[in-house]
Design an enzyme around this catalytic site. Structure first.
Site, PDB file in Angstrom:
ATOM      1  N   GLY A   1      27.526  21.312 -39.431  1.00 14.87           N
ATOM      2  CA  GLY A   1      27.243  21.088 -40.753  1.00 14.87           C
ATOM      3  C   GLY A   1      26.476  22.243 -41.546  1.00 14.87           C
ATOM      4  O   GLY A   1      25.543  22.716 -40.851  1.00 14.87           O
TER       5      GLY A   1
ATOM      6  N   GLY B   1      21.235  21.725 -44.949  1.00 10.55           N
ATOM      7  CA  GLY B   1      21.169  20.369 -45.651  1.00 10.55           C
ATOM      8  C   GLY B   1      22.146  19.545 -45.669  1.00 10.55           C
ATOM      9  O   GLY B   1      22.096  18.628 -46.650  1.00 10.55           O
TER      10      GLY B   1
ATOM     11  N   GLY C   1      22.584  17.450 -43.238  1.00  8.48           N
ATOM     12  CA  GLY C   1      22.086  15.905 -42.653  1.00  8.48           C
ATOM     13  C   GLY C   1      22.098  15.981 -41.138  1.00  8.48           C
ATOM     14  O   GLY C   1      22.112  14.903 -40.457  1.00  8.48           O
ATOM     15  N   LYS C   2      22.422  17.072 -40.649  1.00 12.95           N
ATOM     16  CA  LYS C   2      22.755  17.473 -38.948  1.00 12.95           C
ATOM     17  C   LYS C   2      21.433  16.724 -38.247  1.00 12.95           C
ATOM     18  O   LYS C   2      21.432  15.878 -37.391  1.00 12.95           O
ATOM     19  CB  LYS C   2      22.775  18.728 -38.822  1.00 12.95           C
ATOM     20  CG  LYS C   2      24.091  19.258 -39.360  1.00 12.95           C
ATOM     21  CD  LYS C   2      24.174  20.814 -38.660  1.00 12.95           C
ATOM     22  CE  LYS C   2      23.111  21.553 -38.951  1.00 12.95           C
ATOM     23  NZ  LYS C   2      22.625  21.737 -40.454  1.00 12.95           N
TER      24      LYS C   2
ATOM     25  N   ASP D   1      22.167  19.295 -32.192  1.00 14.23           N
ATOM     26  CA  ASP D   1      21.941  19.743 -33.660  1.00 14.23           C
ATOM     27  C   ASP D   1      22.334  21.275 -33.817  1.00 14.23           C
ATOM     28  O   ASP D   1      21.722  21.945 -33.544  1.00 14.23           O
ATOM     29  CB  ASP D   1      20.667  19.353 -34.153  1.00 14.23           C
ATOM     30  CG  ASP D   1      20.467  19.721 -35.445  1.00 14.23           C
ATOM     31  OD1 ASP D   1      21.214  20.342 -36.315  1.00 14.23           O
ATOM     32  OD2 ASP D   1      19.105  19.560 -35.954  1.00 14.23           O
TER      33      ASP D   1
END
Length: 226
Positions: free
Chosen positions: A7, A10, A12-13, A78
């Site tokens: 993603g 920003g 939300g990973k 992540d």
């Protein structure tokens, strides 16, 4: 098993990685953003530091893949090496921050690495619009991100869409995050968990702690780091 969270900046990973690791008992692997020696310089002068930054990230992500391959438990990561290449580095090349010579050198290095590693068992893509990303970036308040050009963030979003839907051939799950709050709303987190269960295990577990929000990690203990 290897799960990757993809993603834009920003999206939300980091938050979702933390929550899912706690829920499933998986081992979380986070990007060493705070320790990248080029990151602050990069945001000040992208053209000068783009190649250094991307090679550093490539090295770190490759090392992570080697470690994950040897892990004896499920790892949730992540951000993956693949989006690092096909989103961030490709964007820097398209914007003129990487020369043809540097980009070719980088891609040859990446292709050599791919001979000995494989794709994650599941890639979870957190899909968000630019206004949602900007709001999250402002809320978390990292100084070096506050001067990020809006065009840069928008270009990354476009490349994420192309990467996920055109280039990435592995097993993936797309989650639209604009209208949910999986950090503060247990039902939103439960819905994500149900979808992951369906992808990984063929299970839809209603009614369950995940679906009802019971038995999930206490959101108050999670740092809202998107």
């Amino acid at each position: 098993m290897h799960i990757a969270i993809a993603g834009n900046i920003g999206s939300g990973k980091t938050t979702l990685t933390t929550l899912l690791a706690r829920h499933y008992g998986w081992e979380p692997r986070f990007e060493a953003v705070a320790y990248n020696p080029y990151l602050e310089d990069y945001y000040k002068d992208i053209h000068r530091w783009a190649f250094n930054l991307e090679v550093y990230f490539l090295k770190q992500r490759f090392k992570d893949l080697l470690d994950i391959a040897k892990a004896d438990r499920t790892v949730i990561q992540d951000r993956s090496i693949f989006e690092g290449v096909y989103v961030f580095t490709a964007n820097n090349k398209a914007m003129g921050y990487l020369s043809d010579r540097d980009f070719q050198n980088y891609m040859e290095l990446f292709e050599s690495m791919m001979l000995i590693v494989r794709e994650p068992d599941l890639m979870i893509y957190l899909r968000a619009t630019v206004p949602h990303l900007v709001q999250n970036i402002q809320q978390r308040g990292r100084d070096y991100e506050q001067t990020m050009p809006l065009e840069y963030l928008s270009n990354l979003n476009t490349r994420y869409e192309d990467f996920i839907f055109s280039k990435y051939k592995g097993h993936k799950l797309v989650i639209d995050v604009d209208d949910i709050d999986f950090l503060r709303n247990p039902k939103d987190l439960g819905g994500i968990i149900d979808r992951i269960d369906g992808e990984l295990f063929g299970l839809f577990s209603d009614p369950s702690p995940a679906a009802s929000g019971e038995g999930l990690a206490d959101p108050s203990t999670i740092n809202a780091n998107h």
